[in-house]
Design a protein around this motif. Structure first.
Motif, PDB file in Angstrom:
ATOM      1  N   LEU A  88       0.844  -1.067   0.204  1.00 25.48           N
ATOM      2  CA  LEU A  88      -0.110  -0.133   0.076  1.00 25.48           C
ATOM      3  C   LEU A  88       0.915   1.147   0.118  1.00 25.48           C
ATOM      4  O   LEU A  88       0.702   2.264  -0.754  1.00 25.48           O
ATOM      5  N   GLN A  89       1.983   1.139   0.851  1.00 23.59           N
ATOM      6  CA  GLN A  89       2.915   2.294   0.759  1.00 23.59           C
ATOM      7  C   GLN A  89       3.375   2.458  -0.386  1.00 23.59           C
ATOM      8  O   GLN A  89       3.607   3.668  -0.955  1.00 23.59           O
ATOM      9  N   MET A  90       3.598   1.550  -1.524  1.00 23.47           N
ATOM     10  CA  MET A  90       4.220   1.584  -2.615  1.00 23.47           C
ATOM     11  C   MET A  90       3.194   2.138  -3.483  1.00 23.47           C
ATOM     12  O   MET A  90       3.628   3.015  -4.574  1.00 23.47           O
ATOM     13  N   ILE A  91       2.162   1.878  -3.633  1.00 20.16           N
ATOM     14  CA  ILE A  91       1.065   2.299  -4.432  1.00 20.16           C
ATOM     15  C   ILE A  91       1.009   3.712  -4.191  1.00 20.16           C
ATOM     16  O   ILE A  91       0.664   4.536  -5.032  1.00 20.16           O
ATOM     17  N   GLN A  92       0.974   4.093  -2.821  1.00 19.76           N
ATOM     18  CA  GLN A  92       0.981   5.542  -2.347  1.00 19.76           C
ATOM     19  C   GLN A  92       1.938   6.293  -3.270  1.00 19.76           C
ATOM     20  O   GLN A  92       1.717   7.513  -3.655  1.00 19.76           O
ATOM     21  N   VAL A  93       3.166   5.832  -3.328  1.00 23.99           N
ATOM     22  CA  VAL A  93       4.225   6.466  -3.869  1.00 23.99           C
ATOM     23  C   VAL A  93       4.068   6.765  -5.181  1.00 23.99           C
ATOM     24  O   VAL A  93       4.356   7.523  -5.910  1.00 23.99           O
ATOM     25  N   LEU A  94       3.645   5.683  -5.861  1.00 20.90           N
ATOM     26  CA  LEU A  94       3.285   5.616  -7.291  1.00 20.90           C
ATOM     27  C   LEU A  94       2.055   6.614  -7.788  1.00 20.90           C
ATOM     28  O   LEU A  94       2.327   7.350  -8.693  1.00 20.90           O
ATOM     29  N   GLY A 131      -7.376  -1.274   0.618  1.00 20.59           N
ATOM     30  CA  GLY A 131      -7.554  -1.374   2.143  1.00 20.59           C
ATOM     31  C   GLY A 131      -6.637  -0.144   2.625  1.00 20.59           C
ATOM     32  O   GLY A 131      -6.598  -0.119   3.850  1.00 20.59           O
ATOM     33  N   GLY A 132      -6.280   0.812   1.822  1.00 17.36           N
ATOM     34  CA  GLY A 132      -5.534   1.914   2.482  1.00 17.36           C
ATOM     35  C   GLY A 132      -6.472   2.899   3.053  1.00 17.36           C
ATOM     36  O   GLY A 132      -7.773   3.003   2.897  1.00 17.36           O
ATOM     37  N   THR A 133      -5.926   3.522   4.150  1.00 17.07           N
ATOM     38  CA  THR A 133      -6.877   4.257   5.051  1.00 17.07           C
ATOM     39  C   THR A 133      -6.232   5.662   5.281  1.00 17.07           C
ATOM     40  O   THR A 133      -6.714   6.427   6.128  1.00 17.07           O
ATOM     41  N   ASP A 134      -5.256   6.160   4.470  1.00 18.68           N
ATOM     42  CA  ASP A 134      -4.810   7.307   4.985  1.00 18.68           C
ATOM     43  C   ASP A 134      -5.536   8.489   4.149  1.00 18.68           C
ATOM     44  O   ASP A 134      -5.618   8.554   3.017  1.00 18.68           O
ATOM     45  N   SER A 135      -6.296   9.283   5.150  1.00 25.63           N
ATOM     46  CA  SER A 135      -7.301  10.074   4.512  1.00 25.63           C
ATOM     47  C   SER A 135      -6.592  11.543   3.956  1.00 25.63           C
ATOM     48  O   SER A 135      -7.224  12.129   3.106  1.00 25.63           O
ATOM     49  N   SER A 136      -5.335  11.500   4.386  1.00 27.89           N
ATOM     50  CA  SER A 136      -4.510  12.794   3.775  1.00 27.89           C
ATOM     51  C   SER A 136      -4.464  12.705   2.283  1.00 27.89           C
ATOM     52  O   SER A 136      -4.234  13.638   1.671  1.00 27.89           O
ATOM     53  N   LEU A 137      -4.651  11.433   1.654  1.00 30.59           N
ATOM     54  CA  LEU A 137      -4.555  11.523   0.250  1.00 30.59           C
ATOM     55  C   LEU A 137      -5.983  11.710  -0.540  1.00 30.59           C
ATOM     56  O   LEU A 137      -5.801  11.970  -1.798  1.00 30.59           O
ATOM     57  N   ARG A 138      -6.727  11.922   0.214  1.00 28.12           N
ATOM     58  CA  ARG A 138      -8.204  12.172  -0.473  1.00 28.12           C
ATOM     59  C   ARG A 138      -8.242  13.609  -1.147  1.00 28.12           C
ATOM     60  O   ARG A 138      -8.897  13.673  -2.244  1.00 28.12           O
ATOM     61  N   PRO A 139      -7.502  14.503  -0.579  1.00 29.32           N
ATOM     62  CA  PRO A 139      -7.653  15.802  -1.283  1.00 29.32           C
ATOM     63  C   PRO A 139      -6.776  15.895  -2.653  1.00 29.32           C
ATOM     64  O   PRO A 139      -7.172  16.452  -3.557  1.00 29.32           O
ATOM     65  N   TYR A 140      -6.042  14.916  -2.656  1.00 24.34           N
ATOM     66  CA  TYR A 140      -5.215  14.789  -4.006  1.00 24.34           C
ATOM     67  C   TYR A 140      -5.858  13.945  -4.889  1.00 24.34           C
ATOM     68  O   TYR A 140      -5.878  14.258  -6.179  1.00 24.34           O
ATOM     69  N   ASN A 174      -7.183   5.352  -6.295  1.00 21.77           N
ATOM     70  CA  ASN A 174      -8.301   4.289  -6.309  1.00 21.77           C
ATOM     71  C   ASN A 174      -7.830   2.956  -5.879  1.00 21.77           C
ATOM     72  O   ASN A 174      -8.570   2.494  -5.058  1.00 21.77           O
ATOM     73  N   ARG A 175      -6.664   2.479  -6.458  1.00 25.88           N
ATOM     74  CA  ARG A 175      -6.203   1.328  -6.172  1.00 25.88           C
ATOM     75  C   ARG A 175      -5.760   1.293  -4.646  1.00 25.88           C
ATOM     76  O   ARG A 175      -6.034   0.212  -4.011  1.00 25.88           O
ATOM     77  N   TYR A 176      -5.337   2.273  -4.249  1.00 25.75           N
ATOM     78  CA  TYR A 176      -4.668   2.384  -2.777  1.00 25.75           C
ATOM     79  C   TYR A 176      -5.937   2.084  -1.965  1.00 25.75           C
ATOM     80  O   TYR A 176      -5.882   1.363  -0.865  1.00 25.75           O
ATOM     81  N   TYR A 177      -6.935   2.847  -2.209  1.00 22.43           N
ATOM     82  CA  TYR A 177      -8.304   2.772  -1.200  1.00 22.43           C
ATOM     83  C   TYR A 177      -8.908   1.435  -1.481  1.00 22.43           C
ATOM     84  O   TYR A 177      -9.475   0.713  -0.511  1.00 22.43           O
TER      85      TYR A 177
END
Length: 417
Positions: A118-124, A148-157, A142-145
């Motif tokens: 998930l961290q690597m998908i976030q990096v990508l 099962g990703g839960t980091d809400s700070s990505l949603r604005p992006y 979308n793949r991150y969430y």
């Protein structure tokens, strides 16, 4: 020459700081996926790149790790290890294109554990966002969430990427869902999301949603420009009554939005017409103090207005005792509320508030919500903040009284009075 074992490679990666970057996966996890040793020719390149990295020669380190590409017959684990180090170095060197390529290779290999994958998908996803490839960024966020990703700070992006890629409908669906979740859980809504919602509502001429978004921007984030928009918008709401013109100006005065001579004059005239000449005098005095009245070609008009307010106040005071007697004998509480509020505007808070409370308790009011609104304002002006908020929260009118009561509560909470 001895082969450089994987355990030493893991130590080397840790030493150059790969694990220190929170957006990148811990290289020590490589041990779980690789059983083979790095061949000498690859180990030499990796070691050299690591030494350059430690020396903060990131560009040179990147060139060095690229040399591994020319080595033929690499195993899956060798490729995987090389890409992870390449990603770390590329990130430090600011080479976003290489970060993207390495991250895609690592994700595709599917060798990482759930959290690290998930961290690597976030990096990508972040890499594509930075590159301005918003459709790809949306895909990977979308793949991150979805995974099962839960980091809400990505949603604005994610939202911004959707908007930038032209998919405003999906972006607004995402924004509205997040705002609804914030409200349900009691979280403070994102200012960015509220701004998106208000702009979208304004474009669609959905004034109810627009007003709601503005109100939340004011309540949760409190910037003056949002107050201006909110108060300017209230008069355009369906069902708004013009009888609240003075009440609206009272709130504008409290917020420092009465600044022009015409505004001071209008407000003082409204106050005189409503039967509150003492309030008019205070408004006029404030206008003089601010330099908005008493100067220029209209200075004489300003003086006549002040004289009229003073004269009206003197006449009102003369008949006040008789008016109070009549008010107490009346079958309803309308006169008690009005006279009481007059005392409040003149600075006699305790007597005025007591009369207003007596009038409301007596009942038979023409506009009960108006009476409660004025009582709440009076209590706030008297420094009784808790009582004021309690009173204002009972105002539910849909003609503007309920809106103004909520706005006064917001003001009370933000002003510290």
């Amino acid at each position: 020459m001895k082969q450089l074992r994987l355990s030493r490679i893991a130590v080397l990666f840790a030493a150059i700081g790969f694990a220190a970057a929170p957006e990148l996966t811990n290289i020590a996890a490589n041990q779980a996926y690789a059983q083979e040793s790095l061949r000498p020719e690859i180990a030499k390149i990796v070691h050299g790149a690591g030494e350059l990295y430690k020396a903060k020669k990131f560009r040179e380190a990147l060139s060095k790790i690229h040399e591994a590409d020319s080595v033929g017959g690499k195993t899956v684990n060798e490729n995987f290890t090389i890409e992870r180090m390449r990603l770390s170095i590329a990130s430090a060197a600011g080479d976003n294109d290489t970060v993207i390529r390495s991250a895609e290779t690592i994700v595709s290999a599917n060798k990482l554990g759930g959290k690290e994958q998930l961290q690597m998908i976030q990096v990508l996803a972040n890499g594509y966002f930075k590159a301005g490839n918003y459709s790809k960024a949306v895909q990977w966020y979308n793949r991150y969430y979805a995974d099962g990703g839960t980091d809400s700070s990505l949603r604005p992006y994610l939202t911004q990427a959707m908007l930038q890629s032209g998919d405003s409908a999906k972006a607004m669906k995402e924004i509205n869902a997040e705002l609804a979740a914030d409200e349900k859980s009691g979280r403070t809504p994102s200012l960015t999301n509220l701004e998106y919602q208000s702009n979208d509502a304004l474009k669609r001429k959905d004034m109810a949603t627009y007003s709601s978004a503005l109100e939340k921007m004011v309540a949760f984030h409190g910037k003056k420009e949002y107050w201006v928009n909110l108060l300017n918008n209230i008069e355009r709401k369906p069902g708004y009554s013009e009888r609240f013109k003075l009440d609206l100006m009272r709130l504008k005065l409290a917020l420092g939005q009465i600044t022009k001579s015409a505004d001071y004059m209008d407000m003082s005239l409204f106050a005189i017409q409503a039967g509150y000449p003492a309030e008019a005098t205070k408004v006029i005095d404030a206008g003089y103090k601010a330099g908005a009245l008493g100067e220029g070609k209209d200075a004489e008009r300003h003086k006549r207005l002040r004289d009229m307010a003073n004269k009206t106040q003197a006449e009102t005071t003369k008949g006040l005792a008789a008016s109070e007697t009549e008010a107490k004998a009346a079958k309803d509480g309308n006169a008690l509320v009005n006279i009481g509020y007059g005392y409040v505007t003149a600075g006699n808070y305790d007597k005025g508030i007591a009369m207003m409370e007596e009038g409301i308790a007596k009942g038979g009011l023409k506009q009960e919500d108006d009476a409660k609104l004025h009582l709440g304002i009076a209590q706030l002006q008297a420094g009784k903040k808790a009582n004021a908020i309690k009173t204002l929260k009972t105002v539910k009118g849909t003609d503007g009284s309920g809106d103004l009561a909520r706005y006064w509560v917001i003001y009370a909470n933000q002003s510290g009075k």
